[in-house]
Scaffold this active site. Structure first.
Site, PDB file in Angstrom:
ATOM      1  N   ARG A 170      -9.914 -11.755   1.825  1.00 19.43           N
ATOM      2  CA  ARG A 170     -10.873 -12.729   1.366  1.00 19.43           C
ATOM      3  C   ARG A 170     -10.079 -14.124   1.374  1.00 19.43           C
ATOM      4  O   ARG A 170     -10.793 -15.119   1.499  1.00 19.43           O
ATOM      5  CB  ARG A 170     -11.189 -12.226  -0.105  1.00 19.43           C
ATOM      6  CG  ARG A 170     -10.358 -12.185  -1.025  1.00 19.43           C
ATOM      7  CD  ARG A 170     -10.578 -11.414  -2.250  1.00 19.43           C
ATOM      8  NE  ARG A 170     -10.597  -9.942  -2.043  1.00 19.43           N
ATOM      9  CZ  ARG A 170     -10.819  -9.195  -2.963  1.00 19.43           C
ATOM     10  NH1 ARG A 170     -11.285  -9.565  -4.257  1.00 19.43           N
ATOM     11  NH2 ARG A 170     -10.987  -7.825  -2.801  1.00 19.43           N
ATOM     12  N   LYS A 192       0.833  -1.273  -0.066  1.00 20.63           N
ATOM     13  CA  LYS A 192       0.070  -0.101  -0.008  1.00 20.63           C
ATOM     14  C   LYS A 192       1.001   1.316  -0.065  1.00 20.63           C
ATOM     15  O   LYS A 192       1.807   1.235   0.889  1.00 20.63           O
ATOM     16  CB  LYS A 192      -0.649   0.048   0.996  1.00 20.63           C
ATOM     17  CG  LYS A 192      -2.006  -1.138   1.410  1.00 20.63           C
ATOM     18  CD  LYS A 192      -3.016  -0.779   2.431  1.00 20.63           C
ATOM     19  CE  LYS A 192      -3.922  -1.721   2.500  1.00 20.63           C
ATOM     20  NZ  LYS A 192      -4.984  -1.754   1.330  1.00 20.63           N
TER      21      LYS A 192
HETATM   22  N1  BES Z   1      -7.865  -4.044   4.490  1.00 19.54           N
HETATM   23  C1  BES Z   1      -8.377  -3.550   2.822  1.00 19.54           C
HETATM   24  C2  BES Z   1      -9.496  -2.687   2.779  1.00 19.54           C
HETATM   25  C3  BES Z   1      -9.731  -1.623   3.363  1.00 19.54           C
HETATM   26  C4  BES Z   1      -9.163  -0.160   2.663  1.00 19.54           C
HETATM   27  C5  BES Z   1     -10.232  -1.194   4.500  1.00 19.54           C
HETATM   28  C6  BES Z   1      -9.107   0.874   3.199  1.00 19.54           C
HETATM   29  C7  BES Z   1     -10.246  -0.122   5.119  1.00 19.54           C
HETATM   30  C8  BES Z   1      -9.871   1.121   4.346  1.00 19.54           C
HETATM   31  C9  BES Z   1      -8.249  -4.967   2.017  1.00 19.54           C
HETATM   32  O1  BES Z   1      -7.184  -6.008   2.573  1.00 19.54           O
HETATM   33  C10 BES Z   1      -7.693  -4.322   0.658  1.00 19.54           C
HETATM   34  O2  BES Z   1      -6.626  -3.852   0.681  1.00 19.54           O
HETATM   35  N2  BES Z   1      -8.573  -4.488  -0.236  1.00 19.54           N
HETATM   36  C11 BES Z   1      -7.842  -4.177  -1.473  1.00 19.54           C
HETATM   37  C12 BES Z   1      -8.552  -4.957  -2.603  1.00 19.54           C
HETATM   38  C13 BES Z   1      -7.992  -4.622  -4.062  1.00 19.54           C
HETATM   39  C14 BES Z   1      -6.459  -5.117  -3.972  1.00 19.54           C
HETATM   40  C15 BES Z   1      -8.725  -5.720  -4.920  1.00 19.54           C
HETATM   41  C16 BES Z   1      -8.440  -2.480  -1.746  1.00 19.54           C
HETATM   42  O3  BES Z   1      -9.707  -2.550  -1.487  1.00 19.54           O
HETATM   43  O4  BES Z   1      -7.951  -1.829  -2.415  1.00 19.54           O
HETATM   44 MG    MG Z   2      -5.325  -5.603   1.861  1.00 18.18          MG
END
Ligand code: BES
Ligand code: MG
Ligand code: ZN
Length: 489
Positions: free
Chosen positions: A341, A267
């Site tokens: 997931r 990230k």
């Molecule tokens: N934990 C994150 C989702 C999230 C993002 C929760 C911001 C709270 C605030 C999750 O694991 C994630 O990173 N999801 C990705 C999925 C994508 C790679 C398909 C996302 O939402 O960007």
């Molecule tokens: Mg994630």
């Protein structure tokens, strides 16, 4: 917070006096005073409006905060939470440690909200960490005693206020757990919290670590775990002290990512900083487990948490890896940041296989896409059973936690079909990311299980707090679960 039923406020208490618009307060002196304020348009008893009077009135203690409640007939749970919390937050600054709420019959019907609001308003997210002068100020501003007038011992209002206090105290702990960073709230921390919760409710507890997870074939959670120095865990609690029928079991499953760095799909700045929030789902179901016995829940309840960290390192999974999940389905990891997931795939499949629940509800901070769609206010509500979803939505609505129904279409399933493996963990299409994530989870739910998925990425950790919240962890979902389980019976 200690509850005390009083005939009149104690001398040092800061008095909170709810006033309804178009309604004369019972106390004659107060009524006269309010009438004057209304005439001058200084205070109109609008919902949440505050007016301070610190030189005494009637036979009340010297510091009085009048709080507008709006129209009596329009009073609802949300209005009580907001108004009482605003008043209590304001009362804290007097460092008296005691507030006294002047109750009336109408407010008595919202006893639970009154108790919740008082305790939730007491929360300070920095309390655990500040030292020196700031620590002292925080401590000085803590309310220890909640006095209420006009409430009979053992009345419905009395029990409701007590219940509100109980739930909100657990919720404040839950907020602490979620706000706590990964160097403190690590997997072991949650082992301890689970132990306490299981003990409090008389639930059986299993903590499956890497060795057992390998034996079971939980390849998905183990793949996410590979970058972490700690073992992954499936924390499983089995609550059934009343010997309830096993075919009526409710299972609650939580995503417990201690910190989500994204893994090799790291990230960027601006997205990584708050990722201690990513254990909110798991923390919420553990907190709920602490309440099972006190709420006298009669059903069998299974609580499963998938805990691990999503980090990088020489062993961490890489995009393109193909892994085998507990269910037997193979998954191509197209993005290591879609780790939630993966861990849930094993947690859900394991829970269904092992316990055959009638209902399975998962809570997960699963997608940024859900926040894009619904913001901080609403959780996304997905699933395979309209009736179950509606029950959850209604339960949340009653206690001011908002959930909004979201679709899973067969196209969403198409979009996560794998090129090499059975499925892949991200969609081939850029849009509807919350729905394709939900579709992925559905791949691990059998048709017999009534399933609901709550994507709480937005409301779990907020930048736009409600009156009874602070920035950061909100504890969203706990009160919905309580209400849902009570109404399910
Ligand atoms: N934990 C994150 C989702 C999230 C993002 C929760 C911001 C709270 C605030 C999750 O694991 C994630 O990173 N999801 C990705 C999925 C994508 C790679 C398909 C996302 O939402 O960007
Ligand atoms: Mg994630
Ligand atoms: Zn995540």
């Amino acid at each position: 917070m200690k509850l005390s039923l009083v005939a009149k406020p104690s001398a040092r208490a800061v008095v909170i006096y709810p006033v309804y618009s178009k309604e004369k307060p019972h106390d004659a002196a107060v009524a006269k005073f309010i009438q004057q304020l209304e005439k001058n348009k200084e205070f109109e008893a609008k919902s949440g409006q505050l007016f301070y009077k610190y030189d005494g009135i009637s036979n009340l203690a010297s510091k009085v905060i009048f709080v507008g409640m709006g129209e009596k007939k329009k009073l609802d749970y949300a209005a009580v939470l907001d108004a009482i919390a605003s008043a209590v937050k304001s009362a804290k600054s007097h460092k008296e440690h005691t507030v006294c709420i002047i109750m009336d019959d109408e407010l008595g019907k919202f006893g639970q909200a009154v108790g919740e609001a008082a305790v939730l308003a007491n929360y300070n997210q920095a309390r655990q960490w500040k030292t020196g002068k700031s620590a002292k100020t925080i401590q000085e501003q803590h309310i220890d005693v909640l006095e209420v007038t006009d409430v009979k011992k053992n009345s419905a209002a009395h029990h409701a206020i007590e219940k509100g206090i109980l739930i909100a105290e657990v919720k404040n702990d839950l907020r602490d757990w979620i706000n706590s960073p990964p160097n403190i709230a690590n997997p072991e921390f949650f082992d301890q919290r689970a132990k306490e919760a299981a003990k409090a409710s008389g639930a059986k507890l299993k903590i499956l670590k890497n060795k057992e997870l390998k034996k079971l074939g939980c390849g998905a959670i183990l793949a996410v775990n590979r970058g972490s120095p700690d073992d992954a865990r499936l924390i499983v609690m089995d609550y059934n002290p009343h010997g309830a029928k096993k075919d009526e079991t409710v299972a609650l499953v939580g995503k417990g990512i201690i910190f989500d760095s994204g893994g090799y799909n790291l990230k960027p700045s601006g997205h990584i900083e708050d990722m201690q929030l990513d254990k909110s789902g798991a923390a919420t179901v553990i907190a709920f487990a602490r309440l099972l016995k006190k709420l006298n829940i009669k059903r069998r309840v299974i609580i499963t948490c998938a805990m691990t960290e999503n980090l990088i390192g020489p062993l961490a999974q890489k995009p393109s890896e193909i892994i085998k999940s507990y269910s037997g389905k193979t998954i191509e990891v197209t993005n290591t940041d879609a780790e939630g997931r993966l861990v849930l795939a094993d947690a859900i499949a394991y829970t269904i296989k092992e316990y055959k629940p009638k209902y399975l509800i998962d809570l997960a901070t699963l997608t940024g896409a859900c926040m894009v769609a619904l913001g901080y206010r609403y959780a996304g509500l997905f699933g395979n059973d309209k009736e179950l979803a509606e029950k959850i939505r209604k339960a949340g609505d009653e206690i001011n936690e908002d959930l909004w129904p979201m679709p899973i279409h067969k196209e969403h399933h198409e979009q996560i079909k794998g090129t090499f493996a059975d499925i892949q963990n991200t969609s081939t299409v850029r849009y509807a990311g919350a729905s394709t994530a939900a579709a992925f989870l559905e791949e691990f739910v059998d048709k017999k299980t009534k399933w609901a998925h709550l994507d709480i990425a937005g409301p779990a950790f907020t930048q736009t707090p409600k009156k009874y919240e602070t920035k950061g962890a909100t504890g969203f979902g706990l009160r919905t679960l309580v209400r849902f389980m009570e109404e399910l019976g």
